[in-house]
Enzyme design. Structure first.
Site, PDB file in Angstrom:
ATOM      1  N   HIS A  30       0.926  -1.235   0.088  1.00  0.00           N
ATOM      2  CA  HIS A  30      -0.037  -0.084  -0.029  1.00  0.00           C
ATOM      3  C   HIS A  30       0.781   1.179  -0.059  1.00  0.00           C
ATOM      4  CE1 HIS A  30      -3.068  -2.958   0.942  1.00  0.00           C
ATOM      5  NE2 HIS A  30      -3.846  -2.141   0.101  1.00  0.00           N
ATOM      6  N   ARG A  35     -10.859   3.496  -1.807  1.00  0.00           N
ATOM      7  CA  ARG A  35     -10.200   2.858  -0.547  1.00  0.00           C
ATOM      8  C   ARG A  35     -10.219   3.749   0.670  1.00  0.00           C
ATOM      9  NH1 ARG A  35      -5.731   1.465  -4.487  1.00  0.00           N
ATOM     10  NH2 ARG A  35      -5.271  -0.613  -4.389  1.00  0.00           N
ATOM     11  N   ARG A  49     -15.366   1.404  -1.331  1.00  0.00           N
ATOM     12  CA  ARG A  49     -15.148   0.087  -0.807  1.00  0.00           C
ATOM     13  C   ARG A  49     -15.229   0.156   0.762  1.00  0.00           C
ATOM     14  NH1 ARG A  49      -9.338  -2.818  -1.469  1.00  0.00           N
ATOM     15  NH2 ARG A  49      -8.598  -1.186  -0.159  1.00  0.00           N
ATOM     16  N   GLU A  70     -10.579 -11.384  -4.173  1.00  0.00           N
ATOM     17  CA  GLU A  70      -9.137 -11.408  -3.920  1.00  0.00           C
ATOM     18  C   GLU A  70      -8.482 -12.322  -3.089  1.00  0.00           C
ATOM     19  OE1 GLU A  70      -8.477  -7.478  -2.227  1.00  0.00           O
ATOM     20  OE2 GLU A  70      -9.927  -7.625  -0.871  1.00  0.00           O
ATOM     21  N   ASN A 109      -4.004  -7.561  -6.600  1.00  0.00           N
ATOM     22  CA  ASN A 109      -3.017  -7.443  -5.620  1.00  0.00           C
ATOM     23  C   ASN A 109      -2.914  -8.394  -4.362  1.00  0.00           C
ATOM     24  OD1 ASN A 109      -2.405  -5.076  -6.977  1.00  0.00           O
ATOM     25  ND2 ASN A 109      -3.539  -3.849  -5.628  1.00  0.00           N
ATOM     26  N   ASP A 110      -4.152  -8.581  -3.766  1.00  0.00           N
ATOM     27  CA  ASP A 110      -4.117  -9.551  -3.067  1.00  0.00           C
ATOM     28  C   ASP A 110      -4.395 -10.978  -3.602  1.00  0.00           C
ATOM     29  OD1 ASP A 110      -3.975  -8.339  -0.397  1.00  0.00           O
ATOM     30  OD2 ASP A 110      -5.794  -7.223  -0.611  1.00  0.00           O
ATOM     31  N   ARG A 114       2.759  -9.158   0.025  1.00  0.00           N
ATOM     32  CA  ARG A 114       3.213  -8.075  -0.917  1.00  0.00           C
ATOM     33  C   ARG A 114       4.079  -6.914  -0.279  1.00  0.00           C
ATOM     34  NH1 ARG A 114      -3.265  -5.869  -1.285  1.00  0.00           N
ATOM     35  NH2 ARG A 114      -2.170  -3.959  -2.131  1.00  0.00           N
ATOM     36  N   CYS A 133      -9.903  -4.151 -10.502  1.00  0.00           N
ATOM     37  CA  CYS A 133      -9.161  -2.862  -9.728  1.00  0.00           C
ATOM     38  C   CYS A 133      -7.933  -2.970  -8.863  1.00  0.00           C
ATOM     39  CB  CYS A 133     -10.409  -2.091  -8.716  1.00  0.00           C
ATOM     40  SG  CYS A 133     -10.304  -3.562  -7.234  1.00  0.00           S
TER      41      CYS A 133
HETATM   42  C1  PEP Z   1      -6.248  -5.540  -4.279  1.00  0.00           C
HETATM   43  O1  PEP Z   1      -6.101  -6.278  -3.380  1.00  0.00           O
HETATM   44  O2  PEP Z   1      -5.982  -5.879  -5.818  1.00  0.00           O
HETATM   45  C2  PEP Z   1      -6.947  -4.267  -4.128  1.00  0.00           C
HETATM   46  C3  PEP Z   1      -7.283  -3.405  -5.140  1.00  0.00           C
HETATM   47  O3  PEP Z   1      -7.129  -3.808  -3.126  1.00  0.00           O
HETATM   48  P1  PEP Z   1      -5.688  -3.238  -2.131  1.00  0.00           P
HETATM   49  O4  PEP Z   1      -4.814  -2.983  -2.957  1.00  0.00           O
HETATM   50  O5  PEP Z   1      -6.387  -2.228  -1.163  1.00  0.00           O
HETATM   51  O6  PEP Z   1      -5.613  -4.352  -1.118  1.00  0.00           O
HETATM   52 MG    MG Z   2      -6.851  -5.957  -1.613  1.00  0.00          MG
END
Ligand code: PEP
Ligand code: MG
Length: 574
Positions: free
Chosen positions: A194, A301, A337, A435, A458-459, A469, A506
């Site tokens: 993040h 977010r 979200r 995710e 991402n997750d 990550r 996303c």
């Molecule tokens: C993700 O996990 O891809 C996502 C968009 O949420 P975040 O990056 O805020 O965990």
């Molecule tokens: Mg996520």
């Protein structure tokens, strides 16, 4: 001395400027031995820092604005009491004496000891005071280190400066949104942490994972951040500098050209319409969203509204933020979200102490455990739905009962608003993030219950490949092209489309130019990304033949190996 460091680019572009070293006091504490004869002087230095921190607190107490919340005074008072307690004001003196070490180190050692004691306290309220103790320590550390620290730059000079940090939390990064630095580099951080995501949203060239930048670079040294190649050049010689100035202006020209696409709607060469939405963290990001010509907000977010503060934002405060976004998007979709805290996004005063934060009480799990707080957020979002086209997105769902419980709370929030006569859109849609691999594999469970889906790559990558990550030591294993990841993404898009459930991506994959055609080939028609990435993605969509993308996407799914996938992608993107 001139040298080059290699890192991972999180935001493209080239910037040239002077190094500005930024530190969180705790990370930068030096440890050195002192001579017996210097012990008394070191203790004197420590006492002086304690006295200075006390003076600062006393001054702050005198300056409390009349309209400040009552807790503010109480919190200053608590910090003063902690500072006066012998565990902070005397114990480090003994450490200096006993271990013959510098005052900063003694103080940090004592902080660690106290931290362990706080962790063992049964009472949750007292346990949370650990963060207060750390803040008090940081105040004393600043007083100790203060004179050596670089002075804060003037705002007008910021764009010539490149921030160099060892590591920063997402909350620290958020503070940089109010500044105008020219670039950003850190030693730690994975590309989809993040912290990196926030660095990207600053829309300045940024590199993470440089390992030793903070220690090798001195304040004021000239730096080139090459966010295209992932390279940091320190003290470049004149030829390299001239070459980079040329590349920088070429890059600016390219960006200016892309801006002309602002009002063009994205569609492939074969006429397939594509929606390009933006991801935001705060209402202030909307300016960039409009500049990029996004057709909606695909991911707000909201957790960033909850950071850098000691209290939680109440329903009304949240409502105002959500309403501002809904209004300023003028009827375009806004996907809000619900709170995704935990893992690397800790709230102030809630230092993460779980053994495995990414697998712990995060996102929807946290919200369901705190229904009061969750209901306040749901009411705020529902109220904002009266002012625009708002949708609710639930993060990190894995179980049907989590969705059922969350939907039950949405109904409860509506009933509470009905009782008060507060208006909201009764048709507000509720979607879920896909995710966690379990959610991707058990998709019908989610399709049956939800109005739309959004793939958080991402997750999804983190949990599919078991790669933290945020951990730079395993960052090289974080691979969006791993066949398991691609199979899951393609599967979710295919099944959602088959069921007639809208689906978006996303996560950061949506803003990755190399992957645009592949995702189009999988059937994706809604991408949500950082506004800065949007113009280039739009241009790529406009130059894509869907027929070719589809056929390559099938080949990639059959290839089942990342190296072959890379070859195929190179051809698809040629
Ligand atoms: C993700 O996990 O891809 C996502 C968009 O949420 P975040 O990056 O805020 O965990
Ligand atoms: Mg996520």
């Amino acid at each position: 001395m001139n040298f080059v460091l290699h890192g991972t680019s999180v935001a493209s572009g080239i910037t040239i400027g002077q190094a500005h070293l930024v530190s969180t006091a705790r990370l930068e504490v030096a440890h050195y031995e002192i001579a017996e004869s210097a012990v008394q002087g070191e203790i004197f230095r420590f006492d002086a820092a304690i006295a200075r921190a006390k003076q600062e607190l006393a001054l702050l107490e005198k300056q409390i604005p009349a309209d400040a919340p009552a807790e503010f005074g109480a919190f200053l008072n608590l910090h003063r009491l902690m500072l006066e307690d012998s565990s902070l004001s005397h114990a480090p003196r003994e450490i200096i004496r006993g271990r013959r070490c510098n005052a900063e180190w003694a103080l940090v050692q004592q902080m660690e000891i106290l931290g362990e004691q706080f962790d063992q306290v049964e009472d949750a309220y007292l346990r949370e005071r650990r963060a207060d103790m750390q803040q008090v320590v940081e105040r004393v550390l600043k007083a100790l280190i203060g004179d050596k620290a670089a002075p804060a730059p003037r705002r007008a000079e910021e764009h010539q400066l490149i921030v160099v940090a060892h590591d920063l939390s997402p909350a620290d990064m958020l503070l940089f949104k109010g500044h105008e630095y020219g670039g950003f580099v850190t030693d730690l951080g994975g590309v989809t942490s993040h912290t990196a995501i926030l660095a990207r949203s600053l829309n300045i060239p940024a590199l993470v994972g440089l390992h030793h930048a903070r220690h090798m670079i001195r304040e004021g040294e000239m730096l080139i951040v090459d966010g295209i190649q992932g390279v940091l050049v320190v003290n470049p010689d004149p030829i390299v500098l001239a070459e980079y100035r040329l590349r920088q202006s070429q890059h600016e020209i390219e960006r200016a050209k892309l801006k002309r696409l602002r009002t063009t709607h994205a569609a492939t060469l074969d006429g397939a319409e594509v929606d390009l939405y933006a991801n935001i963290e705060l209402p202030q990001d909307l300016e960039q969203v409009h500049e990029a010509g996004a057709e909606g907000i695909g991911l707000f977010r909201t957790e960033f509204l909850f950071m850098n503060r000691r209290d939680l934002p109440g329903e009304d405060e949240q409502f105002e933020a959500y309403r501002e976004v809904a209004r300023r998007m003028r009827g375009k979709p806004v996907v809000i979200r619900t709170l995704d805290v935990g893992a690397d996004k800790a709230l102030t005063g809630h230092a993460v102490t779980m053994p495995n934060p990414a697998l712990g009480l995060r996102a929807i799990r946290y919200c369901l455990a705190e229904p009061h707080m969750f209901l306040a957020q749901l009411r705020a979002i529902l109220r904002a739905s009266h002012h625009g086209k708002v949708r609710i997105l639930l993060p990190m769902v894995a179980h049907a009962h989590e969705i059922d419980q969350a939907l039950g709370l949405v109904r409860q929030a509506r009933a509470q608003l009905d009782d008060k006569g507060a208006p909201y859109d009764p048709k507000v849609e509720v979607g879920g993030m896909i995710e966690i691999p379990a959610a991707a594999l058990a998709l019908p469970m989610f399709i049956q219950r939800l109005d739309f889906l959004s793939i958080g790559t991402n997750d999804l990558i983190q949990y599919t490949l078991a790669i933290d990550r945020t951990d730079d030591a395993v960052a090289h294993l974080y691979d969006p092209l791993h066949p398991a990841v691609l199979q899951l993404v393609a599967h979710v898009i295919r099944e959602a489309r088959r069921a007639g459930t809208p689906v978006a991506v996303c996560g950061e994959m949506a803003g990755d130019l190399e992957l645009t055609r592949l995702l189009l080939g999988f059937g994706l028609r809604n991408f949500s990304m950082h506004p800065a990435q949007l113009p280039a993605i739009k241009e790529r969509v406009l130059r894509t033949s869907l027929g070719k993308a589809r056929s390559y996407a099938q080949k990639v799914l059959r290839a089942g190996d990342a190296a072959k996938t890379r070859e195929l992608l190179a051809k698809l993107n040629a």
